[in-house]
Design a protein around this motif. Structure first.
Motif, short mmCIF file in Angstrom:
data_model
loop_
_atom_site.label_atom_id
_atom_site.label_comp_id
_atom_site.label_asym_id
_atom_site.label_seq_id
_atom_site.Cartn_x
_atom_site.Cartn_y
_atom_site.Cartn_z
N UNK A 125 0.84 -1.19 0.00
CA UNK A 125 0.00 0.00 0.00
C UNK A 125 0.88 1.24 0.00
N UNK A 126 0.47 2.22 -0.79
CA UNK A 126 1.24 3.45 -0.85
C UNK A 126 0.57 4.46 -1.76
N UNK A 127 1.35 5.44 -2.17
CA UNK A 127 0.85 6.53 -3.01
C UNK A 127 1.38 6.35 -4.42
N UNK A 128 0.49 6.40 -5.39
CA UNK A 128 0.92 6.32 -6.78
C UNK A 128 1.82 7.53 -7.07
N UNK A 129 2.96 7.26 -7.71
CA UNK A 129 3.93 8.34 -7.95
C UNK A 129 3.31 9.47 -8.76
N UNK B 240 13.67 10.81 -11.26
CA UNK B 240 14.77 10.07 -10.64
C UNK B 240 14.48 9.88 -9.16
N UNK B 241 14.64 8.64 -8.70
CA UNK B 241 14.41 8.29 -7.30
C UNK B 241 15.75 8.02 -6.63
N UNK C 119 10.20 3.51 3.16
CA UNK C 119 9.60 3.81 1.85
C UNK C 119 10.31 3.00 0.78
N UNK C 120 9.53 2.42 -0.11
CA UNK C 120 10.02 1.43 -1.07
C UNK C 120 9.31 1.68 -2.40
N UNK C 121 10.07 1.85 -3.48
CA UNK C 121 9.47 2.05 -4.80
C UNK C 121 9.06 0.70 -5.37
N UNK C 122 7.77 0.53 -5.65
CA UNK C 122 7.23 -0.79 -6.02
C UNK C 122 6.61 -0.73 -7.42
N UNK D 207 16.68 -3.73 -10.21
CA UNK D 207 17.46 -2.61 -9.68
C UNK D 207 16.65 -1.32 -9.58
N UNK D 208 15.50 -1.26 -10.22
CA UNK D 208 14.67 -0.06 -10.17
C UNK D 208 13.82 0.01 -8.90
N UNK D 209 13.73 -1.09 -8.18
CA UNK D 209 12.98 -1.08 -6.92
C UNK D 209 13.86 -0.40 -5.87
N UNK D 210 13.72 0.89 -5.72
CA UNK D 210 14.58 1.65 -4.81
C UNK D 210 14.07 1.49 -3.38
N UNK D 211 14.93 0.98 -2.51
CA UNK D 211 14.55 0.91 -1.11
C UNK D 211 15.22 2.04 -0.34
N UNK D 212 14.77 2.28 0.91
CA UNK D 212 15.20 3.43 1.71
C UNK D 212 14.98 4.73 0.94
N UNK D 213 13.87 4.84 0.26
CA UNK D 213 13.62 5.98 -0.63
C UNK D 213 13.53 7.30 0.15
N UNK D 214 14.25 8.33 -0.34
CA UNK D 214 14.23 9.64 0.31
C UNK D 214 13.89 10.78 -0.63
#
Length: 331
Positions: free
Chosen positions: A100-104, A121-122, A161-164, A180-187
């Motif tokens: 669950x999260x917010x659509x980019x 860019x994330x 926060x995790x890019x899914x 590699x596009x699944x960015x974790x620890x997203x800031x």
């Protein structure tokens, strides 16, 4: 998995091999991520981390230069759920999870993306970055996730926060945007490329003011991750000329700060010896290539740190090539 940051980080980095990392680079990135995470974990428990964690929305947006959102503020926005596999889960790679999260696209539209933006860019807290087409972010439910299976995403699982990417419903995304596009620890989420802004002491520089300083060009094999191998023309200004323009002096140490949390870490600062600043060409790079192209966010721009070959003697290890340079502290 939940208590094994090392396993998670190694898997995430190994899936990046297709982007051109050498084994030495992978080892270094892994060690830096572990060390930085250990500092955060030592000083903050998980609840405190979640409370303090922020997502910064930056770049070519209409709202303002930077929008800072806490986890609580993100959760107050319109959210959606995505059921998909998680390529970084080493125990159950084929299992599906409810994120669950917010659509980019919903998030960025809230702040008005400029019409000419083509990519976003994330950036993770350790400086890792991945860039996604803005058209694809509008077309598919790619989300900034803060829950997995109705629970907060633990730090050891890439949270908070995790890019899914919704691989299960849209398998074509897996071909275009691999693990590699699944960015974790997203800031950070950066629309396009922000205007150049550099703080040096009390002086703030932009692209125009840096362009007025003496310009330097070198051709070197760069030390930035994600750039093409081989020599590249780099164009910019000497750090000592910037200091002169800013009317600052340093007797001991120069500290360079980038965008990511790791690159602003007071416990492990990125230090440049004053002898190097005076004795070789420590450069701030504003353009690259024979056509002097501006450096986009997907390459760590608009401002990066570079070194001429003769700088090597001033560093016991390799010089700290750095992307997303934003501030310089002089001590």
């Amino acid at each position: 998995m939940k208590n094994n940051l090392g396993v998670f980080a190694v898997l995430a980095l190994l899936t990046s091999c297709s982007s051109g990392y050498s084994e030495a680079e992978l080892t270094q990135l892994h060690e830096e991520a572990i060390a930085a995470n250990a500092i955060l974990m030592k000083n903050l428990n998980q609840n405190q981390q979640f409370e303090l964690w922020q997502l910064l929305v930056q770049g070519e947006i209409n709202y303002q230069k930077t929008v800072s959102l806490s986890l609580a503020q993100l959760k107050d926005l319109e959210t959606i759920s995505v059921v998909t596999s998680d390529p970084h889960n080493s125990l159950n790679a084929n299992s599906s999870y409810e994120f669950r999260g917010v659509k980019v696209a919903t998030l960025l539209d809230r702040y008005g993306v400029d019409a000419d933006v083509t990519e976003v860019t994330f950036v993770a807290y350790d400086g890792y970055r991945a860039t996604v087409s803005w058209a694809d972010l509008q077309k598919y439910p790619i989300i900034v996730a803060f829950e997995r299976d109705r629970r907060p995403i633990a730090r050891s699982d890439g949270g908070p926060l995790y890019l899914v990417f919704p691989y299960t419903d849209y398998p074509q995304l897996q071909q275009k945007y691999g693990d590699r596009y699944w960015v974790f620890y997203l800031t950070h989420a950066i629309a396009g490329t922000p205007d150049l802004s550099l703080q040096v002491g009390e002086r703030k520089f932009n692209a125009r003011s840096l362009a007025k300083l003496p310009q330097v060009t070198i051709e070197e094999a760069v030390g930035y991750s994600g750039w093409s191998p081989g020599k590249v023309q780099l164009h910019g200004v000497r750090l000592r000329d910037v200091f002169q323009a800013a009317k600052v002096e340093s007797e001991e140490t120069v500290i360079i700060q980038g965008k990511s949390i790791v690159h602003r870490n007071p416990y492990k600062p990125i230090e440049i010896p004053v002898a190097a600043v005076q004795g070789c060409d420590v450069l701030l790079i504003t353009a690259w290539g024979k056509k002097r192209q501006p450096i986009p966010s997907r390459m760590g721009g608009p401002l990066t740190l570079a070194f001429s070959p003769d700088c090597q003697e001033f560093f016991p290890q390799n010089p700290p090539w750095l992307t997303f340079v934003e501030q310089i502290l002089v001590e």
